[in-house]
Scaffold this active site. Structure first.
Site, PDB file in Angstrom:
ATOM      1  CB  ALA A 191       5.782   4.394  -0.035  1.00 31.22           C
ATOM      2  CB  SER A 201      -0.907   0.083   1.167  1.00 30.32           C
ATOM      3  OG  SER A 201      -0.101   0.488   2.446  1.00 30.32           O
ATOM      4  CE  LYS A 202      -2.494   6.135  -2.660  1.00 31.19           C
ATOM      5  NZ  LYS A 202      -3.386   7.238  -2.629  1.00 31.19           N
ATOM      6  NE  ARG A 203      -1.589   3.289   5.649  1.00 30.40           N
ATOM      7  CZ  ARG A 203      -2.529   2.311   5.688  1.00 30.40           C
ATOM      8  NH1 ARG A 203      -2.079   1.222   5.919  1.00 30.40           N
ATOM      9  NH2 ARG A 203      -3.412   2.684   5.013  1.00 30.40           N
TER      10      ARG A 203
END
Ligand code: GLU
Length: 500
Positions: free
Chosen positions: A262, A258-260
Site C-alpha cells: 500500500a 500485500s498490505k505492505r
C-alpha cells in the site's frame, strides 16, 4: 445452455481479521461469477474460529464491501439459508463432534505435548538443520498412556494422522494434477486445546455439510490441499473440485501484493490495496469489477472493457491463467475514466456530492448538476473532480494573485483594462449562455487587439483561481452571472491594489 450447471455451490470464506484486501475481493468475485454463470449458489461463510485474530467490525466491512461491489450472496450472514449457521464460531460443536469421530476411528489422535516440548523440539531440529515439524510423539502412545493422560486431565490438541508413505495427488482445475510426497506432510492440528477447530478441520467439515461443489481459493492454500484431500478420504466424503487462483503481484512484479504494498508508490502515487482504499480513492465499483476480472482471467477477443453481464455469460475456469498476475493499477485509472464517461450524469452527480462535501465544500445541488457534464469527460476518478471542479464550490472564494491573472505578453494595467471592459460587456449580455459570452469576449479581443489566451486566461484565473478547469464559458454559465461577475470584480480589486 449446455455448459450451465445449476447444482454448482461455491463459497467465499473470509476470515474476518481486518479490512478486505483486494486479493480477497478478487477471490469473492471469481466465485460469484462462477456461480452466476452456472445459475448456481454463492455462499458467504465467515471463518471466525481464530478467536485471537477475530474482529467484530470486519464482518461488517466484508458484507458492506461485497455489497458495494455488487456481489450478492444466496446463503450466509444476514440472508440465512438451509445449511447455516454461516459463521464458524456458531458451529463449534459440529467440529468437535467430527474431531472425536476421527479419533474414535483411529484417523486422528490426541496430542498432549506441552508447548515447552514443542519449542525444544523445534530448536533441536533447527540446530540439526532438519525440517521443523511435529515428530508424531503422541501418535505412538499406548492406550494405557493415553488413558493416564486423560485421567490426569492433561490438555490436548487433536492431530490428524497423515499417511507416512506414498504420495497425494490433488487435481486442480486450473493447474492440473499436483503431487505431494506424503513424507513431506505433517500431522496437522485439527482441534486446538481451547476446543476450537483449526482452519483445516472447520473448512473441510463446512464445505462438506454446505454441499460445496467447487472450491476456488487463493494460491497460498495449495499446500493445504493434500491435507484436505486426506481428510475427505478419512471421513469418507467426496472432495469438492478445487482450483487455486493465481497470486497477484505488486506493480513492480516483485513480491505479492500485500498490505505492505500500500505504501508502494508508482509514479509518485500510492497504490491502493485494501478495498476501502479503492473506495476512498474514488474508483467506481463497476470499474473495479471489470478491472479485477482482468487480473488472472481474460475475456478474449482482446477486449478489456465489458459489462458484468457479459462476464457472467462467459466466465469459466478455463480462461483463468495460473501464472501470477501483476497488479496493473494504471489500467484501473484508465478503465475508471471509461466508466465515468459512460455514466448517466445524474448518477455521477450523486456520487460526486459526497466527494465534495467530505472535502469540506458546501455543495449547491443545482451547481453540481450543471458542473457534472463539464467534469465528466475530464476526470478518471471521482476524486479528480475535486482538483478540477472545486472552484464551483469554494466559499469564501479567494481571488488569484496578480501573477496568475497577468497572462503571457500582458502586464497588470492592460489586464485590468481588459477585465474591466469584459465585465461591462458581460453585465450587459441579454443572457449568460456560454455561446453568448464567448461571442462577446471574442469581439472584445478583436477590438483590443489581444490574443485569445490573454483575455480568456485572465478570465479563467479570475473566475476559477485554478490553473486548469473545464471550458471557461461553460464553467461561467454554471457558476451563474452573479457569481462570475462577483469573482471578476474581486480580481479587479486585486489588480487595482497592485497598481496603487
Ligand atoms: N478462511 C480462509 C481465508 O481467509 C479461506 C480459505 C478457503 O477458501 O479455503 O482465506
Amino acid at each position: 445452455m449446455a455448459d450451465r450447471d445449476p447444482s454448482v455451490r461455491v463459497r467465499f470464506a473470509p476470515s474476518p481479521t481486518g479490512p478486505m484486501h483486494i486479493g480477497g475481493v478478487r477471490t469473492a468475485l471469481f466465485n460469484w461469477l462462477f456461480a452466476r454463470h452456472h445459475g448456481g449458489t454463492f455462499i458467504l461463510r465467515i471463518e471466525d474460529t481464530d478467536q485471537k485474530r477475530y474482529s467484530e467490525d470486519s464482518i461488517h466491512l466484508i458484507t458492506e464491501g461485497l455489497r458495494w461491489m455488487g456481489i450478492d450472496w444466496d446463503e450466509g450472514p444476514e440472508v440465512g439459508g438451509e445449511y447455516g449457521p454461516y459463521a464458524q464460531s456458531e458451529r463449534v460443536d459440529l467440529y468437535r463432534e467430527w474431531a472425536d469421530w476421527l479419533v474414535d476411528h483411529d484417523l486422528a489422535y490426541r496430542c498432549y505435548c506441552t508447548p515447552e516440548r514443542l519449542k525444544a523440539l523445534r530448536e533441536q531440529q533447527i540446530a540439526e538443520k532438519r525440517d521443523p515439524g511435529y515428530d508424531r510423539h503422541c501418535r505412538n502412545l499406548t492406550p494405557e498412556e493415553r488413558a493416564a493422560n486423560d485421567a490426569a486431565g492433561k490438555p490436548y490438541v487433536v492431530r490428524f494422522k497423515m499417511p507416512t508413505e506414498g504420495a497425494t495427488t490433488v487435481h486442480d482445475l486450473i493447474r492440473g494434477d499436483i503431487t505431494f510426497e506424503n513424507t513431506q506432510l505433517q500431522d496437522l492440528v485439527l482441534l486446538k486445546s481451547d476446543g476450537f477447530p483449526t482452519y483445516h478441520l472447520a473448512n473441510v467439515v463446512d464445505d462438506h455439510f454446505m454441499k460445496i461443489t467447487h472450491i476456488m481459493r487463493a494460491e497460498e492454500w495449495i499446500s493445504s490441499a493434500p491435507v484436505h484431500k486426506n481428510l475427505y478420504a478419512g471421513f469418507g466424503w467426496e472432495m469438492p473440485q478445487i482450483a487455486h487462483l493465481p497470486v497477484i503481484l505488486n506493480p513492480s512484479g516483485k513480491g505479492k501484493l500485500s498490505k505492505r504494498s500500500a505504501g508502494f508508490s508508482e509514479g509518485g502515487r500510492k497504490i491502493p490495496v485494501l478495498l476501502y482504499e479503492f473506495q476512498d480513492a474514488g474508483y467506481l465499483p463497476e470499474a473495479l469489477v471489470n478491472f479485477l476480472t482482468n487480473v488472472g482471467w481474460s475475456f478474449g477477443e482482446d477486449r478489456e472493457v465489458f459489462t458484468v453481464d457479459e462476464t457472467i455469460e462467459r466466465f469459466d475456469l478455463d480462461r483463468v491463467n495460473p501464472a501470477a498476475s501483476i497488479f496493473p493499477v494504471e489500467k484501473l485509472d484508465w478503465l475508471n475514466g471509461v466508466y465515468i464517461r459512460e455514466m448517466d450524469p445524474t448518477r455521477l452527480a450523486q456520487l460526486l456530492m459526497p466527494v465534495f462535501t467530505k472535502a469540506g465544500y458546501e455543495v449547491n445541488p443545482e451547481t453540481l448538476i450543471g458542473a457534472t457534464p463539464l467534469l465528466q469527460p475530464r476526470i478518471k476518478t471521482l476524486n479528480d473532480a475535486l482538483e478540477m471542479g472545486r472552484f464551483f464550490f469554494v466559499a469564501p472564494f479567494e481571488p488569484p494573485i496578480v501573477a496568475d491573472l497577468v497572462q503571457k505578453g500582458m502586464d497588470a494595467p492592460r489586464t485590468l483594462d481588459a477585465l474591466e471592459k469584459a465585465l461591462v460587456r458581460l453585465e450587459a449580455l441579454p443572457d449568460f449562455a456560454a455561446a453568448t459570452q464567448e461571442a462577446a469576449m471574442r469581439a472584445l479581443i478583436e477590438e483590443l487587439g489581444l490574443k485569445v489566451g490573454q483575455l480568456f486566461g485572465a478570465l479563467r484565473a479570475a473566475t476559477t483561481a485554478q490553473q486548469s478547469s473545464p471550458p471557461l464559458f461553460e464553467s461561467m454559465e454554471v457558476l451563474g452571472r452573479d457569481e462570475s461577475l462577483r469573482r471578476i470584480r474581486l480580481s479587479l480589486d486585486v489588480l487595482r491594489k497592485a497598481a496603487e
